[in-house]
Structure formats: structure tokens, C-alpha cells
Write an enzyme that holds these catalytic residues in place. Structure first.
Site, mmCIF file in Angstrom:
data_model
loop_
_atom_site.group_PDB
_atom_site.id
_atom_site.type_symbol
_atom_site.label_atom_id
_atom_site.label_comp_id
_atom_site.label_asym_id
_atom_site.label_seq_id
_atom_site.Cartn_x
_atom_site.Cartn_y
_atom_site.Cartn_z
ATOM 1 C CG ASN A 13 -0.417 -0.244 2.523
ATOM 2 O OD1 ASN A 13 0.630 -0.872 2.665
ATOM 3 N ND2 ASN A 13 -1.070 0.262 3.549
ATOM 4 C CD GLU A 36 -1.669 4.637 4.553
ATOM 5 O OE1 GLU A 36 -1.192 5.498 5.323
ATOM 6 O OE2 GLU A 36 -2.331 3.649 4.946
ATOM 7 C CB CYS A 46 -5.187 -1.495 -1.884
ATOM 8 S SG CYS A 46 -6.508 -0.859 -0.826
ATOM 9 C CD GLU A 67 -5.183 -6.150 -1.513
ATOM 10 O OE1 GLU A 67 -4.731 -4.991 -1.381
ATOM 11 O OE2 GLU A 67 -5.868 -6.712 -0.641
ATOM 12 C CB CYS A 123 -10.689 -3.203 0.659
ATOM 13 S SG CYS A 123 -10.139 -2.533 -0.923
ATOM 14 C CB CYS A 173 -8.496 -5.083 -3.328
ATOM 15 S SG CYS A 173 -7.449 -3.625 -3.186
HETATM 16 N N1 THU Z 1 -5.244 -1.779 2.481
HETATM 17 C C1 THU Z 1 -4.662 -2.549 1.500
HETATM 18 O O1 THU Z 1 -3.553 -2.241 1.045
HETATM 19 N N2 THU Z 1 -5.342 -3.624 1.055
HETATM 20 C C2 THU Z 1 -6.561 -4.024 1.518
HETATM 21 O O2 THU Z 1 -7.148 -4.960 0.986
HETATM 22 C C3 THU Z 1 -7.141 -3.360 2.695
HETATM 23 C C4 THU Z 1 -6.545 -2.044 3.036
HETATM 24 C C5 THU Z 1 -4.524 -0.600 2.965
HETATM 25 C C6 THU Z 1 -5.135 0.718 2.521
HETATM 26 C C7 THU Z 1 -4.603 1.661 3.586
HETATM 27 O O3 THU Z 1 -3.324 2.129 3.189
HETATM 28 C C8 THU Z 1 -4.444 0.781 4.829
HETATM 29 O O4 THU Z 1 -4.498 -0.556 4.364
HETATM 30 C C9 THU Z 1 -5.522 0.994 5.872
HETATM 31 O O5 THU Z 1 -6.783 0.898 5.335
#
Ligand code: THU
Length: 130
Positions: A39, A41, A50, A52, A83, A86
Site C-alpha cells: 500500500n 498512502e 492498496c 493488491e 477490501c 480490491c
Molecule cells: N489496504 C490494502 O492495502 N489492502 C486491503 O485490501 C485493505 C486495506 C490498505 C489501505 C490503507 O493504506 C491501509 O491498508 C488501511 O486501510
């Protein structure tokens, strides 16, 4: 490196200063190659991506379009599940409804579900054909 080792290793590179929640993802393509993502941000929160999504982008950039297996890992009490967005992104490239997605946490707890279990009754290109 195996799929799980790749996911665990790439998680270390996650850029997650806002949530503090680092995620690693690794996907295997039909030719056997493994692609990793974490991920990333952003201070403008909705611009974050994310793990994925990063792995899928790397796979497509490498010329592959079919995912045969996926592995996602985070430091979560229960194995992290992808999520909703994803799940849809993975479904776009999943080799089939039985494609396995293994979800893990750093304690070594793992759970595997299929694409269809994680995203039942998915919207797909068939819905757009009359
Ligand atoms: N996140 C992912 O990278 N993949 C997921 O399937 C769930 C959430 C990340 C997004 C964000 O940077 C952090 O987790 C918190 O939500």
C-alpha cells in the site's frame, strides 16, 4: 521466493505513515511469474492505493493478465481480507472463480478462500452483453 515470502517482504516497503497499517500482496501470473505490491498512502488520503492494486499494476506492466493465486498479509489480529474494491480488481484478472486468495497475518495465521467466495455474484463483462 515463494508467493507468501514475497508478500511478507514487500510489506516492509509499504508507505503507510497515516494509517500505520502496512500491507503486502503477491500474485502469481499464468506464466509462473510473481508480482508484488504494497500500500502507498498519500497525504491527500483518497489518493492512496492498496497493496493488491500495486501488485496487479506490476503484473500488467510485465505483460501478464491472468492471476492464478494471490497472497495478502498485514499485521492484523485476524488474517487480512482484501477490501471490496480490491476484490473487484482481482476478479478482473482472476484465472477463474476457483482462484485461491490466501490471507495472512504476521503471526502465521492463514486462511484461503476462492475468488468466487470473496466476491460472489461478481459484476463481469458478461453483464454488458445483450
Ligand atoms: N489496504 C490494502 O492495502 N489492502 C486491503 O485490501 C485493505 C486495506 C490498505 C489501505 C490503507 O493504506 C491501509 O491498508 C488501511 O486501510
Amino acid at each position: 521466493m515463494s508467493l507468501s515470502e514475497t508478500a511478507r517482504a514487500v510489506r516492509e516497503h509499504a508507505h503507510a505513515p497515516y494509517s500505520g497499517f502496512k500491507v503486502g500482496a503477491a500474485i502469481q501470473a499464468a506464466d509462473g511469474s510473481i508480482h508484488a505490491g504494497c500500500n502507498v498512502e498519500n497525504v491527500s488520503y483518497p489518493e492512496g492505493t492498496c497493496a493488491e492494486a500495486g501488485a496487479i499494476a506490476a503484473m500488467v506492466a510485465a505483460g501478464q493478465t491472468r492471476i492464478t493465486a494471490a497472497h495478502v498479509i498485514a499485521d492484523s489480529p485476524r488474517p487480512i481480507t482484501p477490501c471490496g474494491g480490491c476484490r473487484q480488481k482481482l476478479a478482473e484478472f482472476a484465472a477463474g472463480p476457483d482462484m485461491p486468495i490466501t490471507m495472512a497475518n504476521l503471526d502465521g495465521v492463514e486462511r484461503t478462500m476462492t475468488m468466487a467466495e470473496l466476491l460472489p455474484d461478481a459484476f463481469d463483462r458478461g453483464h454488458m452483453i445483450r
